[in-house]
Design a protein around this motif. Structure first.
Motif, PDB file in Angstrom:
ATOM      1  N   ASP A 170       5.075   0.129  -2.910  1.00 56.59           N
ATOM      2  CA  ASP A 170       4.577  -0.182  -4.255  1.00 56.59           C
ATOM      3  C   ASP A 170       5.339   0.502  -5.397  1.00 56.59           C
ATOM      4  O   ASP A 170       4.758   1.256  -6.183  1.00 56.59           O
ATOM      5  CB  ASP A 170       3.092   0.151  -4.340  1.00 56.59           C
ATOM      6  CG  ASP A 170       2.410  -0.488  -5.540  1.00 56.59           C
ATOM      7  OD1 ASP A 170       2.948  -1.451  -6.110  1.00 56.59           O
ATOM      8  OD2 ASP A 170       1.330   0.007  -5.927  1.00 56.59           O
TER       9      ASP A 170
ATOM     10  N   ARG B 272       0.803  -1.234   0.000  1.00 51.79           N
ATOM     11  CA  ARG B 272       0.000   0.000   0.000  1.00 51.79           C
ATOM     12  C   ARG B 272       0.834   1.282   0.000  1.00 51.79           C
ATOM     13  O   ARG B 272       0.430   2.288  -0.569  1.00 51.79           O
ATOM     14  CB  ARG B 272      -0.919   0.027   1.215  1.00 51.79           C
ATOM     15  CG  ARG B 272      -1.986  -1.029   1.177  1.00 51.79           C
ATOM     16  CD  ARG B 272      -2.819  -1.002   2.426  1.00 51.79           C
ATOM     17  NE  ARG B 272      -3.833  -2.051   2.398  1.00 51.79           N
ATOM     18  CZ  ARG B 272      -4.478  -2.471   3.457  1.00 51.79           C
ATOM     19  NH1 ARG B 272      -4.250  -1.927   4.636  1.00 51.79           N
ATOM     20  NH2 ARG B 272      -5.371  -3.425   3.359  1.00 51.79           N
TER      21      ARG B 272
ATOM     22  N   LEU C 103      -0.674  -2.268  -6.691  1.00 55.77           N
ATOM     23  CA  LEU C 103      -1.699  -2.245  -5.648  1.00 55.77           C
ATOM     24  C   LEU C 103      -3.077  -2.647  -6.163  1.00 55.77           C
ATOM     25  O   LEU C 103      -3.798  -3.390  -5.514  1.00 55.77           O
ATOM     26  CB  LEU C 103      -1.766  -0.857  -4.996  1.00 55.77           C
ATOM     27  CG  LEU C 103      -2.838  -0.662  -3.927  1.00 55.77           C
ATOM     28  CD1 LEU C 103      -2.659  -1.652  -2.780  1.00 55.77           C
ATOM     29  CD2 LEU C 103      -2.817   0.759  -3.413  1.00 55.77           C
TER      30      LEU C 103
END
Length: 94
Positions: free
Chosen positions: A24, A21, A29
């Motif tokens: 990345d 989250r 995601l």
């Protein structure tokens, strides 16, 4: 024994979620088939956190993964400090 195993899975999942989250670097995601993309990095991050690594050391570790493992263009590792801070705030005690 089961409690330790459950706790270990909980720690791994919390690290995995921060990597997915907040870190990345390749933008997976929202790709359902790629939700496990960063799982291979969880163990190394855990070892750093459990050994008392600083936020800077965690940020540098993520930076090396981006640069050396993923082959992404080098960026200023200090930009990874917010992610390292989130990881550092996790309770990784078994």
């Amino acid at each position: 024994m089961k409690d330790a195993e459950a706790r270990a899975r909980e720690i791994q999942e919390s690290i995995r979620l921060v990597l997915l989250r907040d870190w990345d670097p390749i933008g997976v995601l929202y790709e359902p088939a790629a939700q496990d993309e960063y799982d291979s990095y969880v163990g190394g991050v855990y070892r750093l956190l459990a050994s008392g690594a600083t936020e800077r050391q965690v940020a540098d570790h993520l930076w090396r993964i981006e640069k050396d493992t993923m082959g992404l263009p080098a960026r200023d590792s200090s930009k990874l400090l917010p992610v390292a801070r989130k990881l550092h705030a996790l309770d990784v005690k078994l």
